[in-house]
Structures are given as structure tokens and as C-alpha cells.
Design an enzyme around this catalytic site. Structure first.
Site, short mmCIF file in Angstrom:
data_model
loop_
_atom_site.label_atom_id
_atom_site.label_comp_id
_atom_site.label_asym_id
_atom_site.label_seq_id
_atom_site.Cartn_x
_atom_site.Cartn_y
_atom_site.Cartn_z
N ARG A 95 0.87 -1.18 0.00
CA ARG A 95 0.00 0.00 0.00
C ARG A 95 0.89 1.22 0.00
NH1 ARG A 95 -3.66 3.33 -1.15
NH2 ARG A 95 -5.53 3.62 0.16
N GLU A 98 -4.50 -6.96 -7.01
CA GLU A 98 -3.15 -7.51 -7.13
C GLU A 98 -3.04 -8.82 -6.37
OE1 GLU A 98 0.02 -3.77 -7.55
OE2 GLU A 98 0.04 -5.04 -5.78
#
Length: 247
Positions: A23, A90
Site C-alpha cells: 500500500r 493484485e
């Protein structure tokens, strides 16, 4: 010949050694950047997405190709990982590659509880409440939950109050060990070799803090090289560095 060809095509498939999933707002300029630099110093070809802003909800074909072309995926689970639809997509791709391509996957729990990732509670709870409300009638959230459970159940790394430098050092050691572990071909039908391997291994006392040198002597053709290769393969996971030669 078939196994040799298969091994060769497998090696050619990998464009990168490691794919880093993280992130950006949490760790791009801190932990993940330090990890990426440590991988580079260790000679590991790691893919780290440099784009700060993600557009849309679907990952690009280029990024999907990078995931599929990596031998190992490393997932940095951090506080806001579950907020990102991009990260979750992802993750789904990574877990699919694990199941279909045999890709290795290592989760890193960076100041998050692994059980919170597994069950989507704690820091991950509010994010998934929003996802559930937004994607009613689709299978998106269930796919993300399945991927998170699968990843969190894998053997990985939990920082859990450790010094970050030591933590990264351990991760690099594990990754390099996996990348360098190329087994030597012993023989198609190594009949009777196990007892000989066991005999020599008992003399090595692997694990003691000393150095052992073993010479295997005998007439040509009796299997000295095959025996040495079998012993090498047995202990390949135990050492940071290794090499083999035939004298």
C-alpha cells in the site's frame, strides 16, 4: 530430455525474481523502499511499482504481466492495505499465480495482526464494511476475502516489535536462499544411494559451529559424483552460500 526442456522453459518464464505488493500511502517511502533497496544490494531483481496514483479499479496488463513473470511475490500487509481495491486485485492475481504457476508467496505483516488480515477484522474491518456496501450483488468482495485468508495462512514474516533492519535482513536471507537453491541432478535411478548418504551425513554433524571437509575416493564409475550431489542437495537449504565443483 523432457524434464530438461521443462526446467529451461520455467527459467525463461521469470522476468523478475520478486514482485512487491504494498500500500503506497503506508510504506512506499519507508519500509518497502528499504526492502527494495536491500533486495537490489543482494543482487535480486525486484519489481516495485513506481506510480503513486492508481487509476480505475482494475490492474493494468503490464502490472499483471509483472506478477505472472515473478518467481516470488512478497505482500506487505500494512494498516491501509485492505482499503485499496488496487492492492486487493493484485493480491487475487498473486494467489492465482501461486496456484497455477507454482509461484512462491511470502506475506509480511507490517504492524498488523495476521489474524486481522485472515479474518478481515481490526484495521481491515471498516474497509471491508465499505466494500460490502459498494459491491452488493458481485463476487468481488468474496474473492478478496478468499485471497486474504489464503495469503495470511502462508508462512511469512511478522515484524511484531522487532528492529526493522534485523527484520529486513531475515527476509532477504530467506528470499536469497530460495532463489539460489538450484538442485543438482543426481541420477535417474539412484539405487542404493540413500544408505551411503546417511552414512556420510552422520559423520558431518551438520549444525555444529565448525568446518568439515569430506573426500570421496574410489575407482571410476562407482557413483562418487552422484553421492556428492545427493549430499549437496540434502543440505542446500542450510547454508547462505554454496558452490559445487568436480575435481
Amino acid at each position: 530430455m523432457a524434464s530438461s526442456s521443462s526446467s529451461s522453459s520455467s527459467e525463461k518464464r521469470w522476468r523478475y525474481d520478486v514482485f512487491l505488493s504494498f500500500r503506497g500511502k503506508d510504506t512506499r517511502k519507508t519500509f518497502t523502499d528499504n526492502l527494495h533497496k536491500a533486495l537490489e544490494r543482494a543482487g535480486v531483481n525486484a519489481f516495485m511499482d513506481d506510480s503513486e496514483l492508481k487509476k480505475g479499479e482494475n490492474i493494468t496488463a503490464e502490472l499483471e504481466g509483472a506478477i505472472r513473470g515473478s518467481r516470488i511475490s512478497v505482500i506487505v500487509f500494512s494498516e491501509n492495505y485492505g482499503d485499496s481495491i488496487w492492492c486487493l486485485e493484485e493480491l487475487v492475481q498473486i494467489m492465482e499465480c501461486k496456484n497455477t504457476l507454482g509461484q512462491l508467496v511470502f506475506p509480511i505483516f507490517y504492524h498488523v495482526d495476521p489474524s486481522h488480515v485472515r479474518r478481515q477484522i481490526g484495521m481491515f474491518g471498516p474497509a471491508f464494511e465499505k466494500h460490502e456496501a459498494r459491491y452488493v450483488g458481485t463476487d468481488k468482495v468474496s474473492r478478496w476475502r478468499t485471497a486474504l485468508r489464503g495469503a495470511a495462512n502462508l508462512s511469512g514474516f511478522d515484524i511484531a516489535g522487532r528492529y526493522e533492519g534485523d527484520f529486513i535482513h531475515d527476509i532477504i536471507g530467506e528470499i536469497c536462499g530460495r532463489l539460489n537453491n538450484t538442485y543438482l541432478h543426481v541420477a535417474d535411478y539412484p539405487v542404493g544411494i540413500d544408505s551411503r548418504v546417511a552414512y556420510i551425513c552422520n559423520s558431518l554433524s551438520v549444525g555444529l559451529d565448525d568446518v568439515r571437509m569430506v573426500g570421496i575416493w574410489g575407482m571410476g564409475g562407482i557413483g562418487k559424483t552422484s553421492l556428492a550431489k545427493a549430499i549437496y542437495n540434502k543440505y542446500i537449504h542450510s547454508f547462505e552460500s554454496k558452490f559445487s565443483c568436480k575435481c
